[in-house]
Design an enzyme around this catalytic site. Structure first.
Site, PDB file in Angstrom:
ATOM      1  N   ARG A 157       0.832  -1.219   0.000  1.00 11.33           N
ATOM      2  CA  ARG A 157       0.000   0.000   0.000  1.00 11.33           C
ATOM      3  C   ARG A 157       0.859   1.259   0.000  1.00 11.33           C
ATOM      4  NH1 ARG A 157      -2.099  -3.558  -1.324  1.00 11.33           N
ATOM      5  NH2 ARG A 157      -3.769  -4.748  -0.386  1.00 11.33           N
ATOM      6  N   SER A 170     -10.142  -0.310   4.211  1.00 11.20           N
ATOM      7  CA  SER A 170      -9.275  -0.581   5.366  1.00 11.20           C
ATOM      8  C   SER A 170      -8.744   0.717   5.952  1.00 11.20           C
ATOM      9  CB  SER A 170      -8.104  -1.458   4.945  1.00 11.20           C
ATOM     10  OG  SER A 170      -8.587  -2.721   4.582  1.00 11.20           O
ATOM     11  N   GLU A 212      -3.790   3.315   6.765  1.00 14.49           N
ATOM     12  CA  GLU A 212      -3.734   3.105   5.310  1.00 14.49           C
ATOM     13  C   GLU A 212      -4.360   4.316   4.613  1.00 14.49           C
ATOM     14  OE1 GLU A 212      -4.677  -0.792   3.798  1.00 14.49           O
ATOM     15  OE2 GLU A 212      -5.619   0.040   2.000  1.00 14.49           O
TER      16      GLU A 212
HETATM   17  C1  LIG Z   1     -15.357  -0.462   0.101  1.00 16.49           C
HETATM   18  C2  LIG Z   1     -13.888  -0.285  -0.163  1.00 16.49           C
HETATM   19  C3  LIG Z   1     -13.091  -1.392  -0.410  1.00 16.49           C
HETATM   20  C4  LIG Z   1     -11.721  -1.240  -0.652  1.00 16.49           C
HETATM   21  N1  LIG Z   1     -10.965  -2.351  -0.899  1.00 16.49           N
HETATM   22  C5  LIG Z   1      -9.650  -2.212  -1.159  1.00 16.49           C
HETATM   23  C6  LIG Z   1      -8.836  -3.360  -1.438  1.00 16.49           C
HETATM   24  O1  LIG Z   1      -9.290  -4.488  -1.481  1.00 16.49           O
HETATM   25  N2  LIG Z   1      -7.524  -3.158  -1.691  1.00 16.49           N
HETATM   26  C7  LIG Z   1      -6.961  -1.916  -1.679  1.00 16.49           C
HETATM   27  O2  LIG Z   1      -5.754  -1.802  -1.924  1.00 16.49           O
HETATM   28  N3  LIG Z   1      -7.699  -0.821  -1.420  1.00 16.49           N
HETATM   29  C8  LIG Z   1      -9.017  -0.928  -1.163  1.00 16.49           C
HETATM   30  N4  LIG Z   1      -9.770   0.184  -0.898  1.00 16.49           N
HETATM   31  C9  LIG Z   1      -9.128   1.508  -0.818  1.00 16.49           C
HETATM   32  C10 LIG Z   1      -9.088   2.293  -2.133  1.00 16.49           C
HETATM   33  O3  LIG Z   1     -10.138   1.922  -3.000  1.00 16.49           O
HETATM   34  C11 LIG Z   1      -7.745   2.158  -2.834  1.00 16.49           C
HETATM   35  O4  LIG Z   1      -6.676   2.617  -2.016  1.00 16.49           O
HETATM   36  C12 LIG Z   1      -7.697   2.935  -4.151  1.00 16.49           C
HETATM   37  O5  LIG Z   1      -6.537   2.597  -4.834  1.00 16.49           O
HETATM   38  C13 LIG Z   1      -7.734   4.452  -3.960  1.00 16.49           C
HETATM   39  O6  LIG Z   1      -7.942   5.042  -5.245  1.00 16.49           O
HETATM   40  P1  LIG Z   1      -8.702   6.432  -5.389  1.00 16.49           P
HETATM   41  O7  LIG Z   1      -8.729   6.782  -6.814  1.00 16.49           O
HETATM   42  O8  LIG Z   1     -10.006   6.393  -4.690  1.00 16.49           O
HETATM   43  O9  LIG Z   1      -7.685   7.376  -4.619  1.00 16.49           O
HETATM   44  P2  LIG Z   1      -8.055   8.547  -3.615  1.00 16.49           P
HETATM   45  O10 LIG Z   1      -8.655   7.979  -2.388  1.00 16.49           O
HETATM   46  O11 LIG Z   1      -8.801   9.611  -4.314  1.00 16.49           O
HETATM   47  O12 LIG Z   1      -6.586   9.049  -3.264  1.00 16.49           O
HETATM   48  C14 LIG Z   1      -5.687   8.221  -2.540  1.00 16.49           C
HETATM   49  C15 LIG Z   1      -4.283   8.813  -2.673  1.00 16.49           C
HETATM   50  O13 LIG Z   1      -3.864   8.688  -4.020  1.00 16.49           O
HETATM   51  C16 LIG Z   1      -3.533   9.966  -4.548  1.00 16.49           C
HETATM   52  N5  LIG Z   1      -3.931   9.989  -5.959  1.00 16.49           N
HETATM   53  C17 LIG Z   1      -5.157   9.814  -6.496  1.00 16.49           C
HETATM   54  N6  LIG Z   1      -5.116   9.923  -7.832  1.00 16.49           N
HETATM   55  C18 LIG Z   1      -3.811  10.170  -8.142  1.00 16.49           C
HETATM   56  C19 LIG Z   1      -3.115  10.416  -9.358  1.00 16.49           C
HETATM   57  N7  LIG Z   1      -3.726  10.427 -10.548  1.00 16.49           N
HETATM   58  N8  LIG Z   1      -1.783  10.659  -9.288  1.00 16.49           N
HETATM   59  C20 LIG Z   1      -1.124  10.662  -8.088  1.00 16.49           C
HETATM   60  N9  LIG Z   1      -1.723  10.457  -6.911  1.00 16.49           N
HETATM   61  C21 LIG Z   1      -3.059  10.205  -6.941  1.00 16.49           C
HETATM   62  C22 LIG Z   1      -4.322  10.968  -3.711  1.00 16.49           C
HETATM   63  O14 LIG Z   1      -3.728  12.260  -3.747  1.00 16.49           O
HETATM   64  C23 LIG Z   1      -4.230  10.309  -2.346  1.00 16.49           C
HETATM   65  O15 LIG Z   1      -2.993  10.569  -1.740  1.00 16.49           O
HETATM   66  C24 LIG Z   1     -11.147   0.057  -0.646  1.00 16.49           C
HETATM   67  C25 LIG Z   1     -11.955   1.180  -0.414  1.00 16.49           C
HETATM   68  C26 LIG Z   1     -13.312   1.022  -0.178  1.00 16.49           C
HETATM   69  C27 LIG Z   1     -14.170   2.243   0.048  1.00 16.49           C
END
Ligand SMILES: Cc1cc2nc3c(=O)[nH]c(=O)nc-3n(C[C@H](O)[C@H](O)[C@H](O)COP(=O)(O)OP(=O)(O)OC[C@H]3O[C@@H](n4cnc5c(N)ncnc54)[C@H](O)[C@@H]3O)c2cc1C
Length: 316
Positions: free
Chosen positions: A171, A220, A305
């Site tokens: 992560r 998480s 996380e």
């Molecule tokens: C119900 C649920 C289940 C989940 N299950 C999992 C799982 O099984 N495994 C897992 O790993 N995660 C899981 N997650 C967490 C999450 O979905 C992941 O971490 C996902 O990768 C975050 O992506 P996001 O686009 O929503 O990022 P955001 O939450 O919008 O941002 C997260 C971080 O990434 C940065 N970021 C976003 N876009 C970019 C970009 N284009 N360039 C650079 N930095 C960027 C942001 O600035 C921030 O620091 C879950 C979340 C939920 C709500």
């Protein structure tokens, strides 16, 4: 909010004072001082140059599915990628995605095309960019295993980095604030669409059993401690159970614990749920209490996380 005021004349795509709670899955937090949707790499770099010229801080959000936004709001410019920067193009077994593309959609599309490797993404409700930044993963798969390169945009232009340059761990990656993933290439493996779809169906079913659905959460809350970090759905494995953050929180009495509008889910102790009107401050206070209890009982310091956006800090 304090700090340098943005100029009166803004680029057309930039809006002032845009509420961000709706851009996060936990639905808390304040407004962005400036906000823009960005449709292509050229526009992205132009905005980054403009922001640098005016000493405006830039941050980016994806689906906000791993994000806690400060209640006070976020100073500077917050970007969201869409249009060309959310496109998915398939060339043989290489899949080039705009960083704003949603991971479940990429997993579903590549399944139809008979390309295997990203099935684990079907239950991760984030964008490709957020998933690269976090090295998102599930069911033993993670982004680093299929990533070829990423195009990272800064005010200096676009820089292509290979997966080996990104120090991707559990992560984690070495992408810094202000480094915006614009485009990504995955290398997948041809396989039968029926087999891939069956795997995805199994993953969906096991997720439905292991995790609460239909709640406002960011997944998480804490990373699983220790080297043998396992995914939440492996909680039932007695070998790993003591190692998961959910299990530790559970054993420390946090299941269902509530502060303000935020509570640890009664179904999964490592999921924080917004029960209605939770503020980000409620969530942080709840996390602090959960972490304190686990530290006191097991001597293990849980590491968050979830990522932070704006002036919000963990009090430890
Ligand atoms: C119900 C649920 C289940 C989940 N299950 C999992 C799982 O099984 N495994 C897992 O790993 N995660 C899981 N997650 C967490 C999450 O979905 C992941 O971490 C996902 O990768 C975050 O992506 P996001 O686009 O929503 O990022 P955001 O939450 O919008 O941002 C997260 C971080 O990434 C940065 N970021 C976003 N876009 C970019 C970009 N284009 N360039 C650079 N930095 C960027 C942001 O600035 C921030 O620091 C879950 C979340 C939920 C709500």
């Amino acid at each position: 909010m304090s700090g340098a005021s943005p100029p009166l004349d803004l680029p057309k795509s930039v809006k002032r004072d845009v509420a961000l709670a709706r851009y996060s899955t936990v639905k808390s937090g304040g407004a962005a001082q400036l906000f823009a949707r960005v449709g292509d790499t050229q526009q992205l770099v132009a905005l980054l140059v403009w922001a640098q010229e005016h000493s405006i801080a830039v941050s980016v959000l994806g689906s906000g599915s791993n994000l806690l936004i400060a209640d006070e709001g976020v100073e500077g410019l917050v970007l969201k990628l869409d249009r060309e920067l959310a496109r998915v193009q398939i060339d043989d077994s290489h899949v080039v995605c705009g960083a704003g593309a949603r991971l479940p959609a990429v997993a579903a599309r590549t399944a139809r095309e008979g390309l295997s490797g990203i099935e684990f993404g079907v239950n991760i409700p984030g964008t490709v960019g957020g998933a690269v930044r976090m090295n998102a993963g599930a069911y033993g798969g993670a982004l680093a295993q299929i990533l070829e390169w990423v195009d990272v945009a800064t005010a200096a232009g676009v820089d292509r980095r290979n997966v080996g340059d990104l120090a991707m761990g559990y992560r984690n990656s070495n992408l810094g604030t202000g480094e915006i993933v614009a485009e990504v290439s995955f290398a997948l493996t041809p396989a039968s669409p029926e087999r891939i779809k069956a795997t995805i169906a199994e993953m969906r079913a096991s997720r439905r059993q292991a995790q609460p659905g239909g709640i406002k959460t960011f997944g998480s809350t804490f990373k699983n401690p220790g080297q043998a970090a396992v995914e939440g759905e492996a909680n039932d494995d007695p070998e790993n159970a003591a190692q998961t953050a959910g299990q530790l929180l559970d054993r420390a009495g946090c299941r269902g614990l509530q502060i303000g509008g935020a509570r640890f889910s009664p179904q999964h102790s490592n999921f924080v749920e917004n029960t209605g009107e939770a503020t980000t401050a409620d969530v942080v206070a709840l996390m602090a209490e959960g972490r304190r209890r686990v530290l006191e009982r097991f001597g293990i310091a849980l590491e968050p996380e979830v990522q932070l956006l704006g002036p919000v800090h963990f009090p430890w």
